[in-house]
Scaffold this active site. Structure first.
Site, PDB file in Angstrom:
ATOM      1  N   LYS A   1      65.849  61.944  50.984  1.00  0.00           N
ATOM      2  CA  LYS A   1      67.070  62.750  51.075  1.00  0.00           C
ATOM      3  C   LYS A   1      67.525  63.163  49.686  1.00  0.00           C
ATOM      4  O   LYS A   1      67.908  62.333  48.875  1.00  0.00           O
ATOM      5  CB  LYS A   1      68.211  61.976  51.741  1.00  0.00           C
ATOM      6  CG  LYS A   1      69.378  62.914  52.050  1.00  0.00           C
ATOM      7  CD  LYS A   1      70.699  62.211  52.258  1.00  0.00           C
ATOM      8  CE  LYS A   1      71.458  61.973  50.986  1.00  0.00           C
ATOM      9  NZ  LYS A   1      71.974  63.192  50.329  1.00  0.00           N
TER      10      LYS A   1
ATOM     11  N   GLY B   1      71.459  56.438  41.975  1.00  0.00           N
ATOM     12  CA  GLY B   1      72.786  57.031  42.110  1.00  0.00           C
ATOM     13  C   GLY B   1      73.838  56.097  41.558  1.00  0.00           C
ATOM     14  O   GLY B   1      73.553  55.289  40.670  1.00  0.00           O
ATOM     15  N   SER B   2      75.038  56.191  42.112  1.00  0.00           N
ATOM     16  CA  SER B   2      76.154  55.415  41.554  1.00  0.00           C
ATOM     17  C   SER B   2      76.059  53.935  41.932  1.00  0.00           C
ATOM     18  O   SER B   2      75.493  53.578  42.967  1.00  0.00           O
ATOM     19  CB  SER B   2      77.475  55.992  42.055  1.00  0.00           C
ATOM     20  OG  SER B   2      77.535  55.885  43.462  1.00  0.00           O
TER      21      SER B   2
ATOM     22  N   CYS C   1      71.796  58.833  33.592  1.00  0.00           N
ATOM     23  CA  CYS C   1      72.233  57.443  33.794  1.00  0.00           C
ATOM     24  C   CYS C   1      72.025  56.615  32.527  1.00  0.00           C
ATOM     25  O   CYS C   1      72.777  55.692  32.260  1.00  0.00           O
ATOM     26  CB  CYS C   1      71.497  56.826  34.968  1.00  0.00           C
ATOM     27  SG  CYS C   1      69.751  57.148  34.930  1.00  0.00           S
TER      28      CYS C   1
ATOM     29  N   GLU D   1      68.404  52.049  41.195  1.00  0.00           N
ATOM     30  CA  GLU D   1      68.535  52.510  39.819  1.00  0.00           C
ATOM     31  C   GLU D   1      69.918  53.136  39.722  1.00  0.00           C
ATOM     32  O   GLU D   1      70.164  54.187  40.295  1.00  0.00           O
ATOM     33  CB  GLU D   1      67.406  53.501  39.520  1.00  0.00           C
ATOM     34  CG  GLU D   1      67.113  53.622  38.054  1.00  0.00           C
ATOM     35  CD  GLU D   1      67.855  54.780  37.441  1.00  0.00           C
ATOM     36  OE1 GLU D   1      68.948  54.534  36.894  1.00  0.00           O
ATOM     37  OE2 GLU D   1      67.361  55.898  37.529  1.00  0.00           O
TER      38      GLU D   1
ATOM     39  N   GLY E   1      75.168  52.148  45.493  1.00  0.00           N
ATOM     40  CA  GLY E   1      74.106  51.143  45.403  1.00  0.00           C
ATOM     41  C   GLY E   1      74.521  49.821  46.034  1.00  0.00           C
ATOM     42  O   GLY E   1      73.749  49.188  46.759  1.00  0.00           O
TER      43      GLY E   1
ATOM     44  N   GLU F   1      81.328  54.708  33.410  1.00  0.00           N
ATOM     45  CA  GLU F   1      80.353  55.783  33.264  1.00  0.00           C
ATOM     46  C   GLU F   1      81.059  57.115  33.517  1.00  0.00           C
ATOM     47  O   GLU F   1      81.593  57.350  34.590  1.00  0.00           O
ATOM     48  CB  GLU F   1      79.223  55.588  34.275  1.00  0.00           C
ATOM     49  CG  GLU F   1      78.108  56.594  34.118  1.00  0.00           C
ATOM     50  CD  GLU F   1      76.949  56.360  35.082  1.00  0.00           C
ATOM     51  OE1 GLU F   1      77.188  56.173  36.279  1.00  0.00           O
ATOM     52  OE2 GLU F   1      75.790  56.381  34.617  1.00  0.00           O
TER      53      GLU F   1
HETATM   54  P1  NDP Z   1      76.181  58.945  44.733  1.00  0.00           P
HETATM   55  O1  NDP Z   1      75.698  57.612  44.376  1.00  0.00           O
HETATM   56  O2  NDP Z   1      77.255  59.065  45.773  1.00  0.00           O
HETATM   57  O3  NDP Z   1      74.989  59.866  45.231  1.00  0.00           O
HETATM   58  C1  NDP Z   1      73.609  59.569  45.076  1.00  0.00           C
HETATM   59  C2  NDP Z   1      72.873  59.862  46.393  1.00  0.00           C
HETATM   60  O4  NDP Z   1      73.262  58.929  47.406  1.00  0.00           O
HETATM   61  C3  NDP Z   1      73.159  61.234  46.965  1.00  0.00           C
HETATM   62  O5  NDP Z   1      72.006  61.728  47.577  1.00  0.00           O
HETATM   63  C4  NDP Z   1      74.239  60.924  47.993  1.00  0.00           C
HETATM   64  O6  NDP Z   1      74.379  61.922  48.939  1.00  0.00           O
HETATM   65  C5  NDP Z   1      73.729  59.629  48.567  1.00  0.00           C
HETATM   66  N1  NDP Z   1      74.716  58.809  49.249  1.00  0.00           N
HETATM   67  C6  NDP Z   1      76.079  58.857  49.168  1.00  0.00           C
HETATM   68  N2  NDP Z   1      76.632  57.903  49.950  1.00  0.00           N
HETATM   69  C7  NDP Z   1      75.611  57.232  50.536  1.00  0.00           C
HETATM   70  C8  NDP Z   1      75.539  56.121  51.442  1.00  0.00           C
HETATM   71  N3  NDP Z   1      76.624  55.517  51.884  1.00  0.00           N
HETATM   72  N4  NDP Z   1      74.311  55.690  51.819  1.00  0.00           N
HETATM   73  C9  NDP Z   1      73.188  56.273  51.352  1.00  0.00           C
HETATM   74  N5  NDP Z   1      73.205  57.318  50.507  1.00  0.00           N
HETATM   75  C10 NDP Z   1      74.395  57.805  50.090  1.00  0.00           C
HETATM   76  O7  NDP Z   1      76.638  59.663  43.427  1.00  0.00           O
HETATM   77  P2  NDP Z   1      77.666  60.876  43.293  1.00  0.00           P
HETATM   78  O8  NDP Z   1      76.925  62.118  43.384  1.00  0.00           O
HETATM   79  O9  NDP Z   1      78.849  60.716  44.212  1.00  0.00           O
HETATM   80  O10 NDP Z   1      78.179  60.661  41.812  1.00  0.00           O
HETATM   81  C11 NDP Z   1      79.228  59.729  41.545  1.00  0.00           C
HETATM   82  C12 NDP Z   1      79.024  59.056  40.229  1.00  0.00           C
HETATM   83  O11 NDP Z   1      77.827  58.297  40.271  1.00  0.00           O
HETATM   84  C13 NDP Z   1      78.810  59.994  39.075  1.00  0.00           C
HETATM   85  O12 NDP Z   1      80.018  60.428  38.555  1.00  0.00           O
HETATM   86  C14 NDP Z   1      78.033  59.139  38.124  1.00  0.00           C
HETATM   87  O13 NDP Z   1      78.921  58.343  37.375  1.00  0.00           O
HETATM   88  C15 NDP Z   1      77.219  58.256  39.012  1.00  0.00           C
HETATM   89  N6  NDP Z   1      75.833  58.706  39.172  1.00  0.00           N
HETATM   90  C16 NDP Z   1      74.871  58.000  38.568  1.00  0.00           C
HETATM   91  C17 NDP Z   1      73.560  58.399  38.668  1.00  0.00           C
HETATM   92  C18 NDP Z   1      72.485  57.644  38.036  1.00  0.00           C
HETATM   93  O14 NDP Z   1      71.382  58.168  37.897  1.00  0.00           O
HETATM   94  N7  NDP Z   1      72.707  56.429  37.646  1.00  0.00           N
HETATM   95  C19 NDP Z   1      73.173  59.605  39.394  1.00  0.00           C
HETATM   96  C20 NDP Z   1      74.272  60.266  40.068  1.00  0.00           C
HETATM   97  C21 NDP Z   1      75.536  59.811  39.926  1.00  0.00           C
HETATM   98  P3  NDP Z   1      75.395  63.134  48.619  1.00  0.00           P
HETATM   99  O15 NDP Z   1      74.969  63.784  47.370  1.00  0.00           O
HETATM  100  O16 NDP Z   1      75.256  64.017  49.762  1.00  0.00           O
HETATM  101  O17 NDP Z   1      76.762  62.511  48.518  1.00  0.00           O
END
Ligand code: NDP
Length: 484
Positions: A190, A242-243, A298, A264, A247, A395
């Site tokens: 996804k 992701g966040s 990240c 990660e 996570g 972050e």
């Molecule tokens: P998220 O962690 O919400 O998004 C990462 C992915 O997870 C997206 O595909 C998202 O879908 C999906 N997702 C969201 N909720 C769920 C869930 N409950 N179960 C499974 N998958 C889910 O990051 P955000 O885009 O909201 O960003 C928020 C903050 O996270 C940023 O401001 C940044 O600080 C941090 N971040 C860190 C990253 C890293 O590489 N370490 C990468 C991205 C963000 P969808 O996009 O549709 O919400």
């Protein structure tokens, strides 16, 4: 500043359809739900395309397709799987200009970065893991025989459910899909809701490469789609980038199910500059560390720790350098700083920057015209930052640098490690012994010396503490996809 003639990349090379379905079982299918989502160009707010939002039933269909494909895919000899993955890598190279333009339009990152950093690394990842597919028994994870190798290939896990973020859409796809396929797993991926287009183009590449149906499935959607995927009982392995907050939710939903999990997550890396460092080079490294990809990284070097004796000199040079960065149209090849990926992310960056001012840090940005439409944030430096400030702890995920100072190496280590995260760190010094001394003590998964944000498919990447667990990249990255 020099005047540059505009050098726009042409968008004619990409053909964006008005709407996209889901890629399941090797076919484009409609979602069983009604929901669609418009993906926009964050630099102009122009609608690029409409994509389906996969429902639970769609996710179930995709997992079943992956399960059905697993039987044959996992039984193929590694050398046969490698042929498909090599083919994918070559098609990515052939179509790299098109993919770079698509990434820049959907994400907002400068074309120079998607063309020169993201796409070459994407292809390199597939090439690298294609090379492993027939050598898994030599990776050191299986049972050992007297000659040091296990006699047989370690087994794949099954169906991998993979959820990726928006900051490096196609590169994160490559980090997830390439090792999974090389090890004999099938995947349901996804992409992030704001950046689905290159994952959908990748689906087309899978067809072009004649990848057997169901080996790769792409379901677009928001958080609920991600949640449905990671909690699906037919998924054997979950991989998430992701966040930290999401996570944690995923770790809770996977706990006790027997699914394997790699996470990660976020970071708040220290980029540490000693007085004996080559300072001009260090300034370039600081800029690359936090302003590359608008700071949506990240492992970004978002905390600069600079030795007090050279702090003024470094800051002066840094400000001079930042005054030469060009912010604006991501499709212009001169652009250094592109658009912030979404209105929501821009709001978050603004909120944290305001908190920095309110907590007493001093804010500076170069004079920098901001386009009227789209989401933009100027490169920003905070000085007078205390370790307790939110801008030193949280972050920001934007082009915002927090500057702190130190006097001794021990103080630098203590400040660098004073964070709930532990993804990366940078050290700038002329002394090799000091690099080793520091690297031993820094609690970070990756430590760069006299460089920053350097990536290579052969080297493992991952964090400690709230930055997650498991490694991606290199030989270590295979372990997450093998039953070992
Ligand atoms: P998220 O962690 O919400 O998004 C990462 C992915 O997870 C997206 O595909 C998202 O879908 C999906 N997702 C969201 N909720 C769920 C869930 N409950 N179960 C499974 N998958 C889910 O990051 P955000 O885009 O909201 O960003 C928020 C903050 O996270 C940023 O401001 C940044 O600080 C941090 N971040 C860190 C990253 C890293 O590489 N370490 C990468 C991205 C963000 P969808 O996009 O549709 O919400």
């Amino acid at each position: 500043m020099f005047e540059y003639a505009p050098a726009p990349e042409s968008r004619e090379i990409v053909d964006i359809k008005p709407s996209y379905g889901l890629f399941i079982g090797g076919e484009w299918v409609d979602s069983q739900g009604e929901n669609h989502h418009k993906t926009i160009n964050p630099a102009s707010e122009e609608v690029l395309a409409e994509v389906a939002w996969a429902t639970e039933a769609d996710v179930d269909r995709a997992v079943r397709a992956a399960r059905a494909a697993f039987t044959t895919w996992s039984a193929l000899p590694g050398s046969e799987r490698a042929k498909y993955i090599f083919r994918i890598a070559r098609i990515i190279q052939e179509r790299s200009r098109e993919l770079a333009v698509l990434e820049t339009l959907d994400n907002g990152k400068p074309i120079r970065e998607s063309r020169d950093v993201d796409l070459p690394l994407v292809a390199a990842h597939f090439f690298y893991y294609a090379g492993w597919a027939d050598k898994l028994r030599y990776a050191g994870f299986g049972r050992r025989t007297t000659d040091g190798h296990s006699g047989e290939d370690p087994r794949p896990l099954g169906v991998a459910g993979q959820v990726i973020p928006w900051n490096f859409p196609l590169l994160m796809l490559a980090w997830k899909i390439a090792p999974a396929l090389a090890c004999g797993n099938t995947v349901v991926l996804k992409p992030a809701e704001t950046t689905p287009l290159t994952a959908l183009a990748f689906a087309d590449i899978c067809r072009q490469a004649d990848l057997p149906p169901g080996v790769v499935n792409i379901v677009t959607g928001a958080g609920e789609t991600g949640a449905a995927l990671v909690s699906h009982p037919g998924v054997d392995k979950v991989a998430f980038t992701g966040s930290t907050e999401v996570g944690r939710m995923i770790a809770r939903s996977v706990a006790g199910t027997g699914k394997r999990l790699s996470l990660e997550l976020g970071g708040k890396a220290a980029n540490i500059v000693f007085e004996d460092a080559p300072l001009d080079q260090a300034v370039e490294g600081i800029v690359n560390g936090i302003f590359f990809n608008q700071g949506h990284v990240c492992c970004a070097g978002s905390r600069l720790l600079v030795q007090e004796s050279v702090a003024d000199e470094v800051l002066d040079a840094l400000k001079r350098r930042l005054s030469t960065l060009r912010l604006g149209d991501p499709m212009d090849k001169n652009t250094d700083i592109g658009a912030i990926n979404s209105a929501a992310q821009l709001a978050k960056i603004r909120e944290l920057a305001e908190a920095g001012v309110n907590e007493g840090a001093e804010r500076w940005s170069p004079a920098c015209p901001i386009p009227e439409r789209g989401f933009w944030f100027p490169p920003t430096v905070f000085t007078g930052v205390a370790q307790s400030h939110r801008i030193a702890r949280e972050e920001i995920f934007g082009p915002v640098l927090s500057v702190l100072t130190f006097r001794t190496p021990a103080e630098a280590v203590e400040k660098a490690n004073n964070t709930p995260y532990g993804l990366s760190a940078g050290i700038w010094t002329e002394k090799g012994s000091r690099i080793l001394w520091m690297a031993d003590r820094l609690r970070a998964g990756v430590v760069w010396a006299n460089t920053f944000n350097r990536f290579d498919p052969t080297s493992p990447f991952g964090g400690y503490k709230e930055s997650g667990y498991g490694r991606e990249g290199g030989r270590h990255g295979l372990e997450a996809y093998l039953a070992v």
